[in-house]
Design a protein around this motif. Structure first.
Motif, PDB file in Angstrom:
ATOM      1  N   THR A  10       0.484  -0.260  -7.890  1.00 15.48           N
ATOM      2  CA  THR A  10       1.220   0.383  -6.840  1.00 15.48           C
ATOM      3  C   THR A  10       0.415   1.805  -6.535  1.00 15.48           C
ATOM      4  OG1 THR A  10       3.303   1.397  -7.624  1.00 15.48           O
ATOM      5  CG2 THR A  10       3.212  -0.686  -6.221  1.00 15.48           C
ATOM      6  N   ALA A  11       0.421   2.504  -5.915  1.00 13.79           N
ATOM      7  CA  ALA A  11       0.170   4.057  -6.485  1.00 13.79           C
ATOM      8  C   ALA A  11       0.875   4.824  -7.108  1.00 13.79           C
ATOM      9  CB  ALA A  11      -0.330   5.486  -4.806  1.00 13.79           C
ATOM     10  N   ALA A  12       2.298   4.481  -7.331  1.00 13.01           N
ATOM     11  CA  ALA A  12       3.717   5.658  -8.044  1.00 13.01           C
ATOM     12  C   ALA A  12       2.965   4.262  -9.585  1.00 13.01           C
ATOM     13  CB  ALA A  12       4.140   5.414  -8.077  1.00 13.01           C
ATOM     14  N   GLU A  13       2.669   3.636  -9.632  1.00 12.84           N
ATOM     15  CA  GLU A  13       3.061   3.080 -10.731  1.00 12.84           C
ATOM     16  C   GLU A  13       1.230   3.188 -11.287  1.00 12.84           C
ATOM     17  OE1 GLU A  13       5.499  -1.188 -10.194  1.00 12.84           O
ATOM     18  OE2 GLU A  13       3.238  -1.133  -9.945  1.00 12.84           O
ATOM     19  N   GLN A  14       0.412   3.851 -10.797  1.00  9.85           N
ATOM     20  CA  GLN A  14      -1.100   4.280 -11.187  1.00  9.85           C
ATOM     21  C   GLN A  14      -0.320   5.551 -12.565  1.00  9.85           C
ATOM     22  OE1 GLN A  14      -4.751   3.586  -8.326  1.00  9.85           O
ATOM     23  NE2 GLN A  14      -2.772   1.915  -7.143  1.00  9.85           N
ATOM     24  N   GLN A  15       0.004   6.272 -11.184  1.00  4.96           N
ATOM     25  CA  GLN A  15       0.768   7.287 -11.796  1.00  4.96           C
ATOM     26  C   GLN A  15       1.257   8.116 -12.555  1.00  4.96           C
ATOM     27  OE1 GLN A  15      -1.700  10.409 -10.439  1.00  4.96           O
ATOM     28  NE2 GLN A  15      -0.303  10.685 -12.458  1.00  4.96           N
ATOM     29  N   LEU A  16       1.777   6.390 -13.298  1.00 12.06           N
ATOM     30  CA  LEU A  16       2.876   6.055 -14.327  1.00 12.06           C
ATOM     31  C   LEU A  16       2.296   5.724 -15.134  1.00 12.06           C
ATOM     32  CD1 LEU A  16       5.531   6.922 -14.471  1.00 12.06           C
ATOM     33  CD2 LEU A  16       6.084   5.174 -13.759  1.00 12.06           C
ATOM     34  N   LEU A  17       1.271   5.116 -14.630  1.00 11.52           N
ATOM     35  CA  LEU A  17       0.967   4.452 -15.797  1.00 11.52           C
ATOM     36  C   LEU A  17      -0.492   6.001 -16.943  1.00 11.52           C
ATOM     37  CD1 LEU A  17      -0.053   1.925 -18.089  1.00 11.52           C
ATOM     38  CD2 LEU A  17      -2.294   1.969 -16.300  1.00 11.52           C
ATOM     39  N   THR A 147      -6.065  -3.964  -8.754  1.00 12.19           N
ATOM     40  CA  THR A 147      -5.958  -3.156  -8.263  1.00 12.19           C
ATOM     41  C   THR A 147      -6.248  -1.887  -7.609  1.00 12.19           C
ATOM     42  OG1 THR A 147      -3.564  -2.022 -10.223  1.00 12.19           O
ATOM     43  CG2 THR A 147      -4.370  -0.748  -8.570  1.00 12.19           C
ATOM     44  N   PHE A 148      -7.800  -1.377  -8.054  1.00 12.26           N
ATOM     45  CA  PHE A 148      -9.219  -1.691  -7.805  1.00 12.26           C
ATOM     46  C   PHE A 148      -9.115  -1.778  -5.659  1.00 12.26           C
ATOM     47  CE2 PHE A 148     -13.839  -1.471  -6.383  1.00 12.26           C
ATOM     48  CZ  PHE A 148     -13.507  -0.553  -6.441  1.00 12.26           C
ATOM     49  N   ALA A 149      -9.605  -3.504  -6.607  1.00 12.66           N
ATOM     50  CA  ALA A 149     -10.280  -3.750  -4.962  1.00 12.66           C
ATOM     51  C   ALA A 149      -9.074  -4.094  -4.069  1.00 12.66           C
ATOM     52  CB  ALA A 149     -10.519  -5.492  -5.312  1.00 12.66           C
ATOM     53  N   THR A 150      -7.946  -4.420  -4.619  1.00 13.06           N
ATOM     54  CA  THR A 150      -6.842  -4.331  -3.216  1.00 13.06           C
ATOM     55  C   THR A 150      -7.127  -2.890  -2.332  1.00 13.06           C
ATOM     56  OG1 THR A 150      -5.824  -5.605  -4.498  1.00 13.06           O
ATOM     57  CG2 THR A 150      -4.643  -5.036  -3.337  1.00 13.06           C
ATOM     58  N   ASP A 151      -6.862  -1.461  -3.355  1.00 15.61           N
ATOM     59  CA  ASP A 151      -6.637  -0.457  -2.391  1.00 15.61           C
ATOM     60  C   ASP A 151      -7.644  -0.013  -2.302  1.00 15.61           C
ATOM     61  OD1 ASP A 151      -3.807   0.263  -4.022  1.00 15.61           O
ATOM     62  OD2 ASP A 151      -5.212   1.394  -5.121  1.00 15.61           O
ATOM     63  N   LEU A 152      -9.400  -1.093  -2.283  1.00 16.07           N
ATOM     64  CA  LEU A 152     -10.692  -0.325  -1.397  1.00 16.07           C
ATOM     65  C   LEU A 152     -10.811  -1.072   0.345  1.00 16.07           C
ATOM     66  CD1 LEU A 152     -13.454   0.622  -1.314  1.00 16.07           C
ATOM     67  CD2 LEU A 152     -14.214  -1.308  -2.442  1.00 16.07           C
ATOM     68  N   TYR A 153      -9.767  -2.504  -0.184  1.00 16.29           N
ATOM     69  CA  TYR A 153     -10.199  -3.333   0.438  1.00 16.29           C
ATOM     70  C   TYR A 153      -8.879  -2.755   1.537  1.00 16.29           C
ATOM     71  CZ  TYR A 153      -9.238  -7.197   4.365  1.00 16.29           C
ATOM     72  OH  TYR A 153      -8.873  -7.960   5.418  1.00 16.29           O
ATOM     73  N   ARG A 154      -7.208  -2.268   0.934  1.00 14.69           N
ATOM     74  CA  ARG A 154      -6.366  -1.674   2.400  1.00 14.69           C
ATOM     75  C   ARG A 154      -7.140  -0.312   2.431  1.00 14.69           C
ATOM     76  NH1 ARG A 154      -2.658  -0.407  -1.579  1.00 14.69           N
ATOM     77  NH2 ARG A 154      -1.691  -2.393  -1.669  1.00 14.69           N
ATOM     78  N   ASP A 155      -7.826   0.458   2.004  1.00 18.18           N
ATOM     79  CA  ASP A 155      -8.903   2.161   3.110  1.00 18.18           C
ATOM     80  C   ASP A 155      -9.255   1.091   3.868  1.00 18.18           C
ATOM     81  OD1 ASP A 155      -6.579   3.338   1.303  1.00 18.18           O
ATOM     82  OD2 ASP A 155      -7.983   4.119   0.250  1.00 18.18           O
ATOM     83  N   THR A 156     -10.284   0.226   3.268  1.00 12.37           N
ATOM     84  CA  THR A 156     -11.460   0.187   4.124  1.00 12.37           C
ATOM     85  C   THR A 156     -11.824  -1.066   5.315  1.00 12.37           C
ATOM     86  OG1 THR A 156     -12.422  -1.287   2.562  1.00 12.37           O
ATOM     87  CG2 THR A 156     -13.529   1.181   2.698  1.00 12.37           C
TER      88      THR A 156
END
Length: 195
Positions: A10-17, A147-156
């Motif tokens: 998730t976005a929160a987990e990415q930031q946490l990492l 994660t990148f692929a999912t976020d890109l698909y979610r956005d576009t």
């Protein structure tokens, strides 16, 4: 053929990492930068390890992946914030290697001796820092790509763009990311108006 849905952050987990790294140490700044770049561009582990400075335009943010999987080149773009961090890393890397009398290096990410990073050590580092961040998922370098692929698909909502960014030959390989977003929709709709 049924395929297991990939693990994503998730976005929160990415930031946490990313927050786990103490960037006053050069190797931690390098490791954080590698993870950030992989989350922002979908690079494979080998592509990140073999990335050369000559393949990144630090002005425009254009990144050329040379000889990715299947010996295919592709062009990606780095967003502004990440590009600034990459410029800072380039200066830091030059300083650190100069201290050790190393002038001649091409790789974006090197050891403090100027050599290529061991893929297994990078794998272990990603696992170690995701554990440190208390992320209760099995996080590997490939998780960053998912994660990148999912976020890109979610956005576009454009699966062809995701296919192109990942360098997938076959669209069916990329289609898995539509299922992840479908699962999110199902979960959201099942919980809709239950509050």
């Amino acid at each position: 053929m049924a395929r297991k849905l990939p693990v994503i952050l998730t976005a929160a987990e990415q930031q946490l990492l990313l927050d786990q790294f103490t960037i006053r140490y050069p190797t931690q700044e390098r490791n954080r930068m590698m993870i950030k770049l992989m989350l922002d561009t979908g690079l494979r582990r080998a592509e990140a390890i073999n990335l050369r400075w000559k393949d990144i335009n630090l002005m425009s943010g254009k990144l050329k992946v040379v000889q990715g999987k299947g010996a295919k080149d592709r062009i990606l773009w780095i967003q502004e914030e990440t590009l600034e961090e990459l410029k800072n890393w380039k200066e830091r890397q030059a300083e650190e290697l100069k201290k050790r009398d190393i002038q001649d290096y091409e790789l974006v990410f090197t050891t403090l001796k100027g050599t290529k990073i061991n893929p297994n050590n990078f794998y272990k580092m990603v696992c170690k820092y995701s554990d440190k961040a208390d992320i209760n998922k099995q996080v590997t370098p490939h998780t960053l790509r998912h994660t990148f692929a999912t976020d890109l698909y979610r956005d576009t909502k454009n699966i062809r763009l995701v296919q192109k960014a990942l360098g997938h030959e076959d669209l069916s390989t990329t289609m898995i990311y539509t299922h992840i977003v479908d699962d999110e929709l199902e979960e959201a709709m099942k919980g809709f108006r239950k509050k």
